[in-house]
Design a protein around this motif. Structure first.
Motif, short mmCIF file in Angstrom:
data_model
loop_
_atom_site.label_atom_id
_atom_site.label_comp_id
_atom_site.label_asym_id
_atom_site.label_seq_id
_atom_site.Cartn_x
_atom_site.Cartn_y
_atom_site.Cartn_z
N GLU A 14 0.83 -1.20 0.00
CA GLU A 14 0.00 0.00 0.00
C GLU A 14 0.87 1.25 0.00
O GLU A 14 0.56 2.22 -0.70
CB GLU A 14 -0.92 0.01 1.22
N LEU A 15 1.93 1.24 0.78
CA LEU A 15 2.84 2.38 0.83
C LEU A 15 3.50 2.60 -0.52
O LEU A 15 3.56 3.74 -1.02
CB LEU A 15 3.90 2.17 1.91
N GLU A 17 2.37 1.73 -3.46
CA GLU A 17 1.36 2.21 -4.41
C GLU A 17 1.06 3.69 -4.18
O GLU A 17 0.91 4.46 -5.13
CB GLU A 17 0.09 1.38 -4.31
N GLU A 18 0.98 4.10 -2.93
CA GLU A 18 0.72 5.51 -2.62
C GLU A 18 1.87 6.38 -3.09
O GLU A 18 1.66 7.45 -3.67
CB GLU A 18 0.50 5.69 -1.11
N ARG A 21 1.68 6.78 -6.83
CA ARG A 21 0.63 7.74 -7.22
C ARG A 21 1.11 9.17 -7.02
O ARG A 21 0.90 10.03 -7.88
CB ARG A 21 -0.65 7.49 -6.42
N LEU A 22 1.75 9.41 -5.88
CA LEU A 22 2.24 10.76 -5.61
C LEU A 22 3.32 11.18 -6.60
O LEU A 22 3.33 12.32 -7.07
CB LEU A 22 2.76 10.86 -4.17
N TYR A 44 5.95 10.83 4.07
CA TYR A 44 6.30 9.41 4.02
C TYR A 44 7.79 9.14 4.18
O TYR A 44 8.20 7.98 4.22
CB TYR A 44 5.84 8.81 2.68
#
Length: 51
Positions: A14-15, A17-18, A21-22, A44
């Motif tokens: 999840e990290l 993927e985030e 995206r960023l 992050y």
């Protein structure tokens, strides 16, 4: 040991993927928006070493 890794694998995924995206947003953002995305990415930073 493997059980521990399996429990954290979804969180790491999840990290990742985030962050992807960023980074994608940063690439197409305007100058002002890049500052906002950069601030989100900085949030992050402590977790990036874990990835």
């Amino acid at each position: 040991m493997q059980e521990c890794e399996k429990e954290t694998a979804p969180e790491k995924e999840e990290l990742i993927e985030e962050l992807q995206r960023l980074l994608a947003c940063y690439q197409i953002a305007s100058r002002d928006d890049k500052q906002v995305v950069w601030a989100a990415l900085n949030k992050y930073m402590p977790q990036i070493k874990q990835v």
